[in-house]
Design a protein around this motif. Structure first.
Motif, PDB file in Angstrom:
ATOM      1  N   ILE A 172       0.830  -0.907   0.281  1.00  0.00           N
ATOM      2  CA  ILE A 172      -0.051   0.221  -0.287  1.00  0.00           C
ATOM      3  C   ILE A 172       0.747   1.269  -0.172  1.00  0.00           C
ATOM      4  O   ILE A 172       2.142   1.067   0.450  1.00  0.00           O
ATOM      5  N   CYS A 173       0.770   2.140  -0.845  1.00  0.00           N
ATOM      6  CA  CYS A 173       1.104   3.684  -0.977  1.00  0.00           C
ATOM      7  C   CYS A 173       0.056   4.396  -1.087  1.00  0.00           C
ATOM      8  O   CYS A 173      -1.157   4.787  -1.027  1.00  0.00           O
ATOM      9  N   GLY A 174       0.235   5.854  -0.579  1.00  0.00           N
ATOM     10  CA  GLY A 174      -0.272   7.071  -0.651  1.00  0.00           C
ATOM     11  C   GLY A 174      -0.903   7.779   0.759  1.00  0.00           C
ATOM     12  O   GLY A 174       0.265   6.854   1.469  1.00  0.00           O
ATOM     13  N   SER A 175      -0.861   8.689   0.659  1.00  0.00           N
ATOM     14  CA  SER A 175      -1.809   9.018   2.240  1.00  0.00           C
ATOM     15  C   SER A 175      -2.343   8.737   3.177  1.00  0.00           C
ATOM     16  O   SER A 175      -2.256   8.934   4.089  1.00  0.00           O
ATOM     17  N   GLY A 176      -3.095   7.340   2.485  1.00  0.00           N
ATOM     18  CA  GLY A 176      -3.736   6.838   3.114  1.00  0.00           C
ATOM     19  C   GLY A 176      -3.062   5.206   3.637  1.00  0.00           C
ATOM     20  O   GLY A 176      -3.826   4.614   4.759  1.00  0.00           O
ATOM     21  N   ALA A 177      -1.757   5.419   3.542  1.00  0.00           N
ATOM     22  CA  ALA A 177      -1.034   3.962   3.790  1.00  0.00           C
ATOM     23  C   ALA A 177      -0.917   4.286   5.453  1.00  0.00           C
ATOM     24  O   ALA A 177       0.632   4.590   5.558  1.00  0.00           O
ATOM     25  N   THR A 178      -1.992   4.385   6.511  1.00  0.00           N
ATOM     26  CA  THR A 178      -1.052   4.473   7.772  1.00  0.00           C
ATOM     27  C   THR A 178      -1.107   3.436   7.962  1.00  0.00           C
ATOM     28  O   THR A 178      -1.061   2.433   7.748  1.00  0.00           O
ATOM     29  N   PRO A 179      -0.156   3.134   9.273  1.00  0.00           N
ATOM     30  CA  PRO A 179       0.053   2.113   9.998  1.00  0.00           C
ATOM     31  C   PRO A 179      -1.259   1.694  10.396  1.00  0.00           C
ATOM     32  O   PRO A 179      -1.350  -0.042  11.074  1.00  0.00           O
ATOM     33  N   GLU A 180      -1.537   2.521  10.944  1.00  0.00           N
ATOM     34  CA  GLU A 180      -3.163   2.430  11.317  1.00  0.00           C
ATOM     35  C   GLU A 180      -3.996   1.298   9.830  1.00  0.00           C
ATOM     36  O   GLU A 180      -4.788  -0.056  10.244  1.00  0.00           O
ATOM     37  N   PHE A 181      -3.640   1.323   9.016  1.00  0.00           N
ATOM     38  CA  PHE A 181      -4.631   0.650   8.102  1.00  0.00           C
ATOM     39  C   PHE A 181      -4.189  -0.097   7.643  1.00  0.00           C
ATOM     40  O   PHE A 181      -5.233  -1.400   7.532  1.00  0.00           O
ATOM     41  N   ALA A 182      -2.730  -0.331   7.519  1.00  0.00           N
ATOM     42  CA  ALA A 182      -2.261  -1.610   7.264  1.00  0.00           C
ATOM     43  C   ALA A 182      -2.183  -2.662   8.415  1.00  0.00           C
ATOM     44  O   ALA A 182      -2.459  -3.850   8.012  1.00  0.00           O
ATOM     45  N   ALA A 183      -2.459  -2.353   9.365  1.00  0.00           N
ATOM     46  CA  ALA A 183      -3.059  -3.077  10.783  1.00  0.00           C
ATOM     47  C   ALA A 183      -4.226  -3.281  11.246  1.00  0.00           C
ATOM     48  O   ALA A 183      -4.765  -4.811  11.122  1.00  0.00           O
ATOM     49  N   ALA A 184      -5.354  -2.780   9.865  1.00  0.00           N
ATOM     50  CA  ALA A 184      -6.537  -3.247  10.197  1.00  0.00           C
ATOM     51  C   ALA A 184      -7.039  -4.322   8.788  1.00  0.00           C
ATOM     52  O   ALA A 184      -8.096  -4.726   8.575  1.00  0.00           O
ATOM     53  N   LEU A 185      -5.901  -4.182   7.894  1.00  0.00           N
ATOM     54  CA  LEU A 185      -6.150  -5.292   7.294  1.00  0.00           C
ATOM     55  C   LEU A 185      -6.336  -6.550   7.434  1.00  0.00           C
ATOM     56  O   LEU A 185      -6.485  -7.768   6.735  1.00  0.00           O
ATOM     57  N   GLY A 186      -4.888  -6.971   8.894  1.00  0.00           N
ATOM     58  CA  GLY A 186      -4.827  -8.131   9.388  1.00  0.00           C
ATOM     59  C   GLY A 186      -4.151  -8.801   8.455  1.00  0.00           C
ATOM     60  O   GLY A 186      -4.697 -10.040   8.451  1.00  0.00           O
ATOM     61  N   ILE A 187      -3.326  -8.418   7.396  1.00  0.00           N
ATOM     62  CA  ILE A 187      -2.372  -9.886   6.961  1.00  0.00           C
ATOM     63  C   ILE A 187      -1.354  -8.886   7.295  1.00  0.00           C
ATOM     64  O   ILE A 187      -0.743  -8.591   7.959  1.00  0.00           O
TER      65      ILE A 187
END
Length: 156
Positions: free
Chosen positions: A115-130
């Motif tokens: 994931i890249c871009g302005s919304g690619a935050t650690p919180e976004f990554a963690a929420a994917l559960g991958i």
């Protein structure tokens, strides 16, 4: 193939013949992909297709397919080319939600998600559960792909 993040937050893919940069645009070497069409640059094939409000690019090199979503659009899962995706790169906007990306990942079943871009935050990554791959750099060959599961490349 080596996949990593650039200092500007884009994703860089270094191949044997050329570097591909994915972010606000798709660039192969010095060539900027102008829009839908088929492009062959330095033994890298790129097929860009229009979706409802965005573009998807299928980049084929070194026996791997990288799918780049310029915006989250579930329509991509209906394209035949998406089923051959090994690596999914998604440009995340600040207002995108992980629940918008999850059905795309489930429909495509890539080995890796970047994931890249302005919304690619650690919180976004963690929420994917991958399961994360730490370090911000990934060296890949087709033979080195995981047999099952999806992994997330995190920024270092």
């Amino acid at each position: 193939m080596v996949i990593s993040y650039t200092s500007s937050g884009d994703v860089s893919i270094k191949t044997k013949s050329e570097t591909v940069t994915l972010g606000s645009s798709v660039t192969i070497g010095s060539f900027v992909v102008p829009g839908p069409g088929e492009y062959d640059i330095a033994s890298i094939q790129c097929e860009a297709k229009a979706l409802t409000n965005s573009f998807v690019s299928f980049i084929r090199t070194e026996d791997l397919t990288v799918t780049f979503l310029s915006e989250l659009d579930g329509q991509v899962t209906k394209l035949d080319d998406a089923s051959s995706t090994h690596i999914l790169v998604a440009d995340i906007r600040s207002d995108d939600k992980p629940d918008s990306l999850k059905p795309i990942i489930k429909g495509i079943e890539p080995s890796y998600v970047v994931i890249c871009g302005s919304g690619a935050t650690p919180e976004f990554a963690a929420a994917l559960g991958i399961q994360p791959v730490e370090g911000g750099t990934l060296k890949l060959t087709r033979a080195g792909l995981p047999l099952e599961g999806t992994y997330l490349l995190n920024r270092a």
